[in-house]
Design a protein around this motif. Structure first.
Motif, short mmCIF file in Angstrom:
data_model
loop_
_atom_site.label_atom_id
_atom_site.label_comp_id
_atom_site.label_asym_id
_atom_site.label_seq_id
_atom_site.Cartn_x
_atom_site.Cartn_y
_atom_site.Cartn_z
N UNK A 64 -18.38 -5.91 -5.10
CA UNK A 64 -17.63 -5.79 -6.36
C UNK A 64 -17.29 -4.33 -6.63
N UNK A 65 -18.21 -3.43 -6.35
CA UNK A 65 -17.96 -2.00 -6.53
C UNK A 65 -16.81 -1.54 -5.64
N UNK A 66 -16.81 -1.95 -4.38
CA UNK A 66 -15.72 -1.59 -3.46
C UNK A 66 -14.39 -2.15 -3.98
N UNK A 67 -14.40 -3.37 -4.48
CA UNK A 67 -13.18 -3.95 -5.02
C UNK A 67 -12.67 -3.12 -6.21
N UNK A 68 -13.55 -2.74 -7.12
CA UNK A 68 -13.14 -1.94 -8.28
C UNK A 68 -12.59 -0.58 -7.86
N UNK A 69 -13.28 0.07 -6.93
CA UNK A 69 -12.80 1.39 -6.47
C UNK A 69 -11.43 1.26 -5.83
N UNK A 70 -11.25 0.25 -5.00
CA UNK A 70 -9.96 0.04 -4.34
C UNK A 70 -8.86 -0.24 -5.36
N UNK A 92 -7.09 -2.06 3.33
CA UNK A 92 -7.65 -3.31 3.82
C UNK A 92 -8.75 -3.03 4.85
N UNK A 93 -8.46 -2.16 5.80
CA UNK A 93 -9.44 -1.81 6.83
C UNK A 93 -10.67 -1.13 6.22
N UNK A 94 -10.47 -0.31 5.21
CA UNK A 94 -11.59 0.40 4.57
C UNK A 94 -12.53 -0.57 3.85
N UNK A 95 -12.02 -1.70 3.41
CA UNK A 95 -12.84 -2.69 2.70
C UNK A 95 -13.62 -3.60 3.65
N UNK A 96 -13.20 -3.67 4.90
CA UNK A 96 -13.82 -4.61 5.83
C UNK A 96 -15.30 -4.34 6.13
N UNK A 97 -15.75 -3.08 6.25
CA UNK A 97 -17.19 -2.90 6.49
C UNK A 97 -18.06 -3.56 5.41
N UNK A 98 -17.67 -3.39 4.15
CA UNK A 98 -18.46 -3.99 3.08
C UNK A 98 -18.35 -5.50 3.10
N UNK A 99 -17.18 -6.03 3.44
CA UNK A 99 -17.00 -7.48 3.48
C UNK A 99 -17.89 -8.11 4.52
N UNK A 100 -17.83 -7.61 5.74
CA UNK A 100 -18.56 -8.24 6.84
C UNK A 100 -20.05 -7.91 6.83
N UNK A 148 -17.31 2.32 3.46
CA UNK A 148 -16.15 1.83 2.71
C UNK A 148 -15.75 2.80 1.60
N UNK A 149 -16.72 3.34 0.88
CA UNK A 149 -16.40 4.29 -0.19
C UNK A 149 -15.73 5.54 0.39
N UNK A 150 -16.31 6.09 1.44
CA UNK A 150 -15.73 7.31 2.04
C UNK A 150 -14.32 7.06 2.57
N UNK A 151 -14.11 5.91 3.18
CA UNK A 151 -12.78 5.59 3.70
C UNK A 151 -11.77 5.42 2.57
N UNK A 152 -12.14 4.71 1.53
CA UNK A 152 -11.23 4.49 0.40
C UNK A 152 -10.87 5.81 -0.28
N UNK A 153 -11.86 6.65 -0.52
CA UNK A 153 -11.62 7.94 -1.14
C UNK A 153 -10.78 8.83 -0.22
N UNK A 154 -11.08 8.74 1.08
CA UNK A 154 -10.32 9.52 2.05
C UNK A 154 -8.85 9.14 2.09
N UNK A 155 -8.55 7.85 2.00
CA UNK A 155 -7.16 7.40 1.97
C UNK A 155 -6.47 7.94 0.73
N UNK A 156 -7.17 7.84 -0.40
CA UNK A 156 -6.60 8.34 -1.65
C UNK A 156 -6.34 9.83 -1.64
N UNK A 157 -7.15 10.60 -0.92
CA UNK A 157 -6.97 12.04 -0.89
C UNK A 157 -5.83 12.46 0.05
N UNK A 158 -5.36 11.56 0.89
CA UNK A 158 -4.26 11.88 1.81
C UNK A 158 -2.90 11.78 1.14
N UNK A 159 -2.84 11.28 -0.06
CA UNK A 159 -1.55 11.10 -0.75
C UNK A 159 -0.92 12.42 -1.08
#
Length: 159
Positions: A64-70, A92-100, A148-159
């Motif tokens: 749920x935390x990963x979903x909210x952050x995303x 999508x790929x960044x969320x997969x570690x937490x999902x599986x 997952x958190x590091x990947x999501x934040x990393x994607x956001x910082x590339x904008x």
């Protein structure tokens, strides 16, 4: 209007919450069944078996935390909306570690909890040890959460 990138990112957030949540539901359910069996013999063990039953529930919280952050990063709950399909795929790929890992670790933690509930039924003085065994499985859920958190934040910082 939702574009393909946003739809992919929303799918990632959904998969993280669903996978980890389903695993937690299964793990907590298994623990509850074992706990009920112990409580039929000795209701005084309720507090100990309840804690062991609840341990697999944390993965659902992590998902749920990963979903909210995303959802926050992609503009659904604030932030800046995404427009790129590639960016959506990255989320999508960044969320997969937490999902599986969330799913599988919750189920395995549930199995460990069931065994430790059995331990408590025979040797209630071994509660500390019984807590540690299923908690070790939690390590892998925490690692997936971190990735997952590091990947999501990393994607956001590339904008």
């Amino acid at each position: 209007m939702v574009n393909l990138g946003s739809a992919l990112a929303i799918a990632g957030a959904s998969v993280a919450a669903l996978g980890a949540g389903m695993g937690s539901a299964k793990g907590v359910g298994m623990g509850g069944q074992a706990a009920a069996g112990v409580l039929t013999e000795d209701p005084s063990k309720f507090g100990k078996v309840l804690i062991l039953q609840l341990l697999p529930g944390t993965q659902g919280i992590y998902g749920l935390l990963i979903a909210f952050i995303t959802l926050t990063q992609i503009g659904v709950l604030g932030g800046t909306a995404i427009s790129s399909t590639w960016e959506g795929l990255a989320y999508l790929a960044a969320c997969l570690p937490m999902a599986f890992v969330g799913y599988f670790s919750a189920v395995q933690q549930g199995k460990a909890s069931v065994s430790c509930i059995g331990l408590i039924s025979k040797k209630p003085d071994q509660f500390g040890k019984a807590m540690i065994l299923p908690a070790m499985v939690e390590t892998y859920a925490i690692l997936a959460l971190l990735i997952s958190i590091l990947a999501i934040i990393g994607i956001g910082s590339l904008r």
